[in-house]
Write a protein that holds these residues in place. Structure first.
Motif, PDB file in Angstrom:
ATOM      1  N   SER A 158      71.381   7.183  73.416  1.00  0.00           N
ATOM      2  CA  SER A 158      72.737   7.403  73.921  1.00  0.00           C
ATOM      3  C   SER A 158      73.056   6.446  75.058  1.00  0.00           C
ATOM      4  N   SER A 159      74.325   6.107  75.170  1.00  0.00           N
ATOM      5  CA  SER A 159      74.845   5.298  76.281  1.00  0.00           C
ATOM      6  C   SER A 159      74.114   3.968  76.431  1.00  0.00           C
ATOM      7  N   ASN A 160      73.974   3.248  75.333  1.00  0.00           N
ATOM      8  CA  ASN A 160      73.277   1.960  75.362  1.00  0.00           C
ATOM      9  C   ASN A 160      74.126   0.799  74.862  1.00  0.00           C
ATOM     10  N   ASN A 161      75.431   0.982  74.757  1.00  0.00           N
ATOM     11  CA  ASN A 161      76.347  -0.073  74.310  1.00  0.00           C
ATOM     12  C   ASN A 161      75.993  -0.606  72.921  1.00  0.00           C
ATOM     13  N   ILE A 162      75.481   0.249  72.067  1.00  0.00           N
ATOM     14  CA  ILE A 162      75.109  -0.138  70.707  1.00  0.00           C
ATOM     15  C   ILE A 162      76.374  -0.235  69.861  1.00  0.00           C
ATOM     16  N   SER A 163      76.543  -1.374  69.200  1.00  0.00           N
ATOM     17  CA  SER A 163      77.723  -1.559  68.351  1.00  0.00           C
ATOM     18  C   SER A 163      77.371  -1.601  66.870  1.00  0.00           C
ATOM     19  N   LYS A 164      76.086  -1.673  66.556  1.00  0.00           N
ATOM     20  CA  LYS A 164      75.652  -1.670  65.161  1.00  0.00           C
ATOM     21  C   LYS A 164      74.213  -1.194  65.099  1.00  0.00           C
ATOM     22  N   LEU A 189      79.835   2.361  68.272  1.00  0.00           N
ATOM     23  CA  LEU A 189      79.851   2.363  66.816  1.00  0.00           C
ATOM     24  C   LEU A 189      81.272   2.676  66.374  1.00  0.00           C
ATOM     25  N   SER A 190      81.879   1.773  65.614  1.00  0.00           N
ATOM     26  CA  SER A 190      83.309   1.938  65.349  1.00  0.00           C
ATOM     27  C   SER A 190      83.710   1.935  63.883  1.00  0.00           C
ATOM     28  N   LYS A 191      82.927   1.312  63.014  1.00  0.00           N
ATOM     29  CA  LYS A 191      83.321   1.159  61.611  1.00  0.00           C
ATOM     30  C   LYS A 191      82.165   1.554  60.701  1.00  0.00           C
ATOM     31  N   PRO A 192      82.457   1.802  59.437  1.00  0.00           N
ATOM     32  CA  PRO A 192      81.392   2.195  58.507  1.00  0.00           C
ATOM     33  C   PRO A 192      80.223   1.216  58.448  1.00  0.00           C
ATOM     34  N   ASP A 193      80.498  -0.083  58.508  1.00  0.00           N
ATOM     35  CA  ASP A 193      79.386  -1.042  58.425  1.00  0.00           C
ATOM     36  C   ASP A 193      78.491  -1.015  59.661  1.00  0.00           C
ATOM     37  N   ILE A 230      84.933   5.180  67.207  1.00  0.00           N
ATOM     38  CA  ILE A 230      85.308   5.122  65.796  1.00  0.00           C
ATOM     39  C   ILE A 230      86.804   4.865  65.693  1.00  0.00           C
ATOM     40  N   ASN A 231      87.155   3.687  65.146  1.00  0.00           N
ATOM     41  CA  ASN A 231      88.567   3.294  65.077  1.00  0.00           C
ATOM     42  C   ASN A 231      89.031   3.057  63.642  1.00  0.00           C
ATOM     43  N   CYS A 232      88.331   3.652  62.698  1.00  0.00           N
ATOM     44  CA  CYS A 232      88.758   3.588  61.305  1.00  0.00           C
ATOM     45  C   CYS A 232      89.033   5.014  60.858  1.00  0.00           C
ATOM     46  N   ASN A 233      89.474   5.160  59.629  1.00  0.00           N
ATOM     47  CA  ASN A 233      89.651   6.537  59.183  1.00  0.00           C
ATOM     48  C   ASN A 233      88.273   7.149  58.954  1.00  0.00           C
ATOM     49  N   LEU A 234      88.150   8.379  59.228  1.00  0.00           N
ATOM     50  CA  LEU A 234      86.877   9.082  59.176  1.00  0.00           C
ATOM     51  C   LEU A 234      86.286   9.099  57.768  1.00  0.00           C
ATOM     52  N   GLU A 235      87.109   8.969  56.761  1.00  0.00           N
ATOM     53  CA  GLU A 235      86.619   8.981  55.392  1.00  0.00           C
ATOM     54  C   GLU A 235      85.633   7.848  55.127  1.00  0.00           C
ATOM     55  N   GLY A 236      85.842   6.698  55.748  1.00  0.00           N
ATOM     56  CA  GLY A 236      84.933   5.562  55.582  1.00  0.00           C
ATOM     57  C   GLY A 236      83.544   5.872  56.116  1.00  0.00           C
ATOM     58  N   ILE A 237      83.497   6.511  57.284  1.00  0.00           N
ATOM     59  CA  ILE A 237      82.219   6.911  57.885  1.00  0.00           C
ATOM     60  C   ILE A 237      81.545   7.961  57.002  1.00  0.00           C
ATOM     61  N   LEU A 238      82.319   8.935  56.543  1.00  0.00           N
ATOM     62  CA  LEU A 238      81.754   9.999  55.723  1.00  0.00           C
ATOM     63  C   LEU A 238      81.275   9.476  54.369  1.00  0.00           C
ATOM     64  N   GLU A 239      81.930   8.447  53.853  1.00  0.00           N
ATOM     65  CA  GLU A 239      81.488   7.856  52.586  1.00  0.00           C
ATOM     66  C   GLU A 239      80.098   7.237  52.734  1.00  0.00           C
ATOM     67  N   VAL A 240      79.883   6.527  53.816  1.00  0.00           N
ATOM     68  CA  VAL A 240      78.551   5.959  54.081  1.00  0.00           C
ATOM     69  C   VAL A 240      77.527   7.080  54.208  1.00  0.00           C
ATOM     70  N   LEU A 241      77.856   8.087  54.983  1.00  0.00           N
ATOM     71  CA  LEU A 241      76.908   9.168  55.252  1.00  0.00           C
ATOM     72  C   LEU A 241      76.646  10.046  54.035  1.00  0.00           C
ATOM     73  N   SER A 242      77.514  10.004  53.049  1.00  0.00           N
ATOM     74  CA  SER A 242      77.290  10.804  51.843  1.00  0.00           C
ATOM     75  C   SER A 242      76.058  10.331  51.078  1.00  0.00           C
ATOM     76  N   SER A 243      75.593   9.120  51.364  1.00  0.00           N
ATOM     77  CA  SER A 243      74.372   8.603  50.743  1.00  0.00           C
ATOM     78  C   SER A 243      73.107   9.116  51.419  1.00  0.00           C
ATOM     79  N   CYS A 244      73.264   9.776  52.536  1.00  0.00           N
ATOM     80  CA  CYS A 244      72.114  10.325  53.270  1.00  0.00           C
ATOM     81  C   CYS A 244      71.819  11.718  52.732  1.00  0.00           C
ATOM     82  N   LYS A 245      71.024  11.783  51.706  1.00  0.00           N
ATOM     83  CA  LYS A 245      70.797  13.043  50.997  1.00  0.00           C
ATOM     84  C   LYS A 245      70.051  14.080  51.827  1.00  0.00           C
TER      85      LYS A 245
END
Length: 83
Positions: free
Chosen positions: A8-14, A34-38, A59-74
């Motif tokens: 936490s609080s480490n200026n991580i962008s990816k 962390l701002s975008k799905p990629d 997070i500055n994109c629509n939340l659906e993009g983030i959730l789409e990536v995370l849907s692969s985390c079974k």
């Protein structure tokens, strides 16, 4: 054999490839940039991840993009997106 990682609080962008942490079950990334799905794409390779905390990020994109990536985390059971 690391099971819990709090960066936490480490200026991580990816999130780079951290799939070498095979046993990691909980990853806390609160208050970063962390701002975008990629920017979180590499969590899909973490097969043991049960809990992911992305609270208070920029997070500055629509939340659906983030959730789409995370849907692969079974194995993911807990996701926090507060703030």
């Amino acid at each position: 054999e690391l099971k819990y990682l709090n960066v936490s609080s480490n200026n991580i962008s990816k999130i780079d490839d951290i799939s070498i942490l095979h046993a990691l079950e909980s990853l806390v990334l609160k208050e970063n940039y962390l701002s975008k799905p990629d920017s979180i794409q590499n969590v899909i390779y973490m097969k043991s991840l049960l809990e992911l905390d992305l609270s208070m990020n920029k997070i500055n994109c629509n939340l659906e993009g983030i959730l789409e990536v995370l849907s692969s985390c079974k194995s993911l059971k807990i996701l926090s997106l507060k703030g």
